[in-house]
Write a protein that holds these residues in place. Structure first.
Motif, PDB file in Angstrom:
ATOM      1  N   SER A 237     -52.721 -41.830 -34.307  1.00  0.00           N
ATOM      2  CA  SER A 237     -52.317 -43.175 -34.983  1.00  0.00           C
ATOM      3  C   SER A 237     -53.475 -43.677 -35.854  1.00  0.00           C
ATOM      4  O   SER A 237     -53.087 -43.864 -37.146  1.00  0.00           O
ATOM      5  CB  SER A 237     -51.764 -44.277 -34.119  1.00  0.00           C
ATOM      6  N   GLU A 238     -54.691 -43.603 -35.392  1.00  0.00           N
ATOM      7  CA  GLU A 238     -55.818 -43.901 -36.265  1.00  0.00           C
ATOM      8  C   GLU A 238     -55.937 -43.047 -37.580  1.00  0.00           C
ATOM      9  O   GLU A 238     -56.300 -43.422 -38.601  1.00  0.00           O
ATOM     10  CB  GLU A 238     -57.018 -43.886 -35.472  1.00  0.00           C
TER      11      GLU A 238
ATOM     12  N   ASN B  75     -53.341 -43.648 -40.022  1.00  0.00           N
ATOM     13  CA  ASN B  75     -53.649 -44.937 -40.694  1.00  0.00           C
ATOM     14  C   ASN B  75     -54.818 -44.506 -41.897  1.00  0.00           C
ATOM     15  O   ASN B  75     -54.804 -44.971 -42.839  1.00  0.00           O
ATOM     16  CB  ASN B  75     -54.027 -45.997 -39.818  1.00  0.00           C
ATOM     17  N   LEU B  76     -55.517 -43.960 -41.235  1.00  0.00           N
ATOM     18  CA  LEU B  76     -56.846 -43.604 -42.043  1.00  0.00           C
ATOM     19  C   LEU B  76     -56.294 -42.714 -43.311  1.00  0.00           C
ATOM     20  O   LEU B  76     -56.965 -43.097 -44.498  1.00  0.00           O
ATOM     21  CB  LEU B  76     -58.000 -42.806 -41.258  1.00  0.00           C
TER      22      LEU B  76
ATOM     23  N   SER C 281     -53.249 -42.661 -44.586  1.00  0.00           N
ATOM     24  CA  SER C 281     -52.734 -43.555 -45.613  1.00  0.00           C
ATOM     25  C   SER C 281     -53.790 -44.695 -46.451  1.00  0.00           C
ATOM     26  O   SER C 281     -53.479 -44.924 -47.556  1.00  0.00           O
ATOM     27  CB  SER C 281     -51.983 -44.584 -44.536  1.00  0.00           C
ATOM     28  N   LEU C 282     -54.895 -45.063 -45.726  1.00  0.00           N
ATOM     29  CA  LEU C 282     -55.758 -45.939 -46.456  1.00  0.00           C
ATOM     30  C   LEU C 282     -56.429 -45.059 -47.655  1.00  0.00           C
ATOM     31  O   LEU C 282     -56.634 -45.418 -48.554  1.00  0.00           O
ATOM     32  CB  LEU C 282     -56.778 -46.397 -45.434  1.00  0.00           C
TER      33      LEU C 282
ATOM     34  N   SER D  65     -54.038 -44.683 -50.323  1.00  0.00           N
ATOM     35  CA  SER D  65     -54.041 -45.725 -51.200  1.00  0.00           C
ATOM     36  C   SER D  65     -55.287 -46.444 -52.184  1.00  0.00           C
ATOM     37  O   SER D  65     -55.185 -46.770 -53.179  1.00  0.00           O
ATOM     38  CB  SER D  65     -53.691 -47.142 -50.276  1.00  0.00           C
TER      39      SER D  65
ATOM     40  N   LYS E 190     -47.510 -40.549 -49.149  1.00  0.00           N
ATOM     41  CA  LYS E 190     -47.326 -41.339 -47.914  1.00  0.00           C
ATOM     42  C   LYS E 190     -45.818 -40.788 -47.358  1.00  0.00           C
ATOM     43  O   LYS E 190     -45.587 -41.244 -46.148  1.00  0.00           O
ATOM     44  CB  LYS E 190     -47.304 -42.852 -48.495  1.00  0.00           C
TER      45      LYS E 190
ATOM     46  N   THR F 145     -45.054 -40.694 -43.264  1.00  0.00           N
ATOM     47  CA  THR F 145     -44.016 -41.457 -42.909  1.00  0.00           C
ATOM     48  C   THR F 145     -43.126 -40.685 -41.927  1.00  0.00           C
ATOM     49  O   THR F 145     -42.857 -40.953 -40.733  1.00  0.00           O
ATOM     50  CB  THR F 145     -43.138 -42.087 -43.934  1.00  0.00           C
TER      51      THR F 145
ATOM     52  N   SER G 238     -44.980 -39.577 -38.766  1.00  0.00           N
ATOM     53  CA  SER G 238     -44.845 -40.762 -37.733  1.00  0.00           C
ATOM     54  C   SER G 238     -43.588 -40.858 -37.034  1.00  0.00           C
ATOM     55  O   SER G 238     -43.398 -41.011 -35.917  1.00  0.00           O
ATOM     56  CB  SER G 238     -45.375 -41.967 -38.617  1.00  0.00           C
TER      57      SER G 238
END
Length: 327
Positions: A115-116, A119-120, A122-123, A126, A311, A315, A318
């Motif tokens: 999960s980390e 998220n990383l 995704s960051l 972005s 992304k 998704t 996930s």
């Protein structure tokens, strides 16, 4: 009276000459404005040393292929957590076979790390999309600034044309009424018409240019498709990856280029025209008019959109992970 008319004619002709001598395409100095904001706050990447290996060159575990689609596996490979994904699948299978505390903790640990990583990733997407958006806004701001200068000059020329037309009309009428030959009014009318025509041409061809600095030239990397020191390696891998199993499917980079061509945003005609376009758009700096600036901003906007689309695969990954947890 004729002499006065000729003097007025000479005066209007001088005005016309001065107006026609105004330089078209005058360069606007805006470097001090354009350089205030830096859209890049990170180090440059060495893509040759850190770019992920193509997924088709890897030996993917059968368990991963059975649990996840190709797009999810490719995004995991792009951002460097394919091995962690495999460990997570194994940890879940071990816990199903033997629901011990140790196996449960291993499953939870790999799930949290995964999960980390997502998220990383995704960051990172972005963050780079924000740089592209910042550069797009910077270019648009420069274009608006130059456009404003053009409008100011257009307003002055329009006012001058109206003023000369009014003065010429009044003078022509007065001279014609006081001159038996009628030539004086004709002279003034001709001179006024010529001056208004010149001012009209200047209004139509009113344009200004500026030099835009763009050493971090994302457009250049997209166009040539070589290793990039601007794109994050994971993002660059993802938008340039072309699946050998689907030779007719374009990479994201190729889709961006085809979009540019489809909307006539790049010069693909004669060699000389293409060379000029290349020297303007794909170097460290270029001389731009307002239309070119707006075009460059739109090209950045298209790249930003495709980068954000990455992304969607994150998704999907996930959702597949959640589906595995529900089994």
């Amino acid at each position: 009276m004729i002499k006065s008319a000729r003097n007025l004619l000479s005066l209007i002709t001088v005005v016309a000459f001065l107006c026609s001598s105004c330089s078209l395409g005058k360069k606007v100095q805006i470097s001090e404005y354009a350089g205030l904001i830096s859209c890049h706050q990170q180090r440059a990447f060495n893509a040759r040393s850190v770019k992920p290996r193509p997924i088709n060159e890897l030996n993917i575990d059968t368990a991963l292929i059975n649990h996840f689609g190709f797009a999810s596996l490719n995004i995991a490979n792009a951002f460097g957590f394919l091995d962690l994904l495999q460990r997570n699948v194994k940890a879940k299978e071990d816990f199903k076979r033997s629901p011990t505390i140790e196996n449960r903790l291993r499953k939870i640990e790999t799930t949290i790390k995964l999960s980390e990583k997502i998220n990383l990733a995704s960051l990172e997407i972005s963050s780079f999309a924000a740089e592209l958006d910042c550069e797009e806004e910077r270019i648009t701001q420069v274009a608006d600034f130059v456009k404003g200068k053009e409008k100011q000059r257009e307003t002055r020329l329009t006012v001058a044309a109206i003023g000369i037309g009014a003065i010429g009309g009044v003078a022509s009428g007065l001279l014609s009424s006081n001159d038996n030959t009628g030539h004086a009014g004709d002279y003034v009318g001709i001179a006024t018409g010529i001056t208004e025509a010149i001012l009209g041409v200047l209004i139509l061809k009113n344009s200004k240019v500026t030099e835009l600095q763009h050493p971090r030239n994302v457009l250049k990397d997209i166009w040539y498709g070589e290793d990039s020191a601007i794109f994050p390696p994971s993002v660059w891998y993802f938008i340039t990856y072309k699946n050998p199993a689907q030779p007719n499917e374009l990479s994201l980079r190729e889709k961006i280029i085809e979009s540019w061509k489809g909307f006539n945003q790049v010069a693909v005609g004669q060699k000389e025209e293409m060379n000029q376009f290349t020297s303007q758009y794909f170097q460290d700096k270029g001389i731009y008019g307002t239309d070119d600036l707006y075009n460059r901003a739109k090209m950045y906007d298209q790249i930003e959109s495709y980068v954000k689309m990455i992304k969607q695969d994150l998704t999907a990954l996930s959702l597949e992970l959640e589906a595995q947890d529900d089994l």
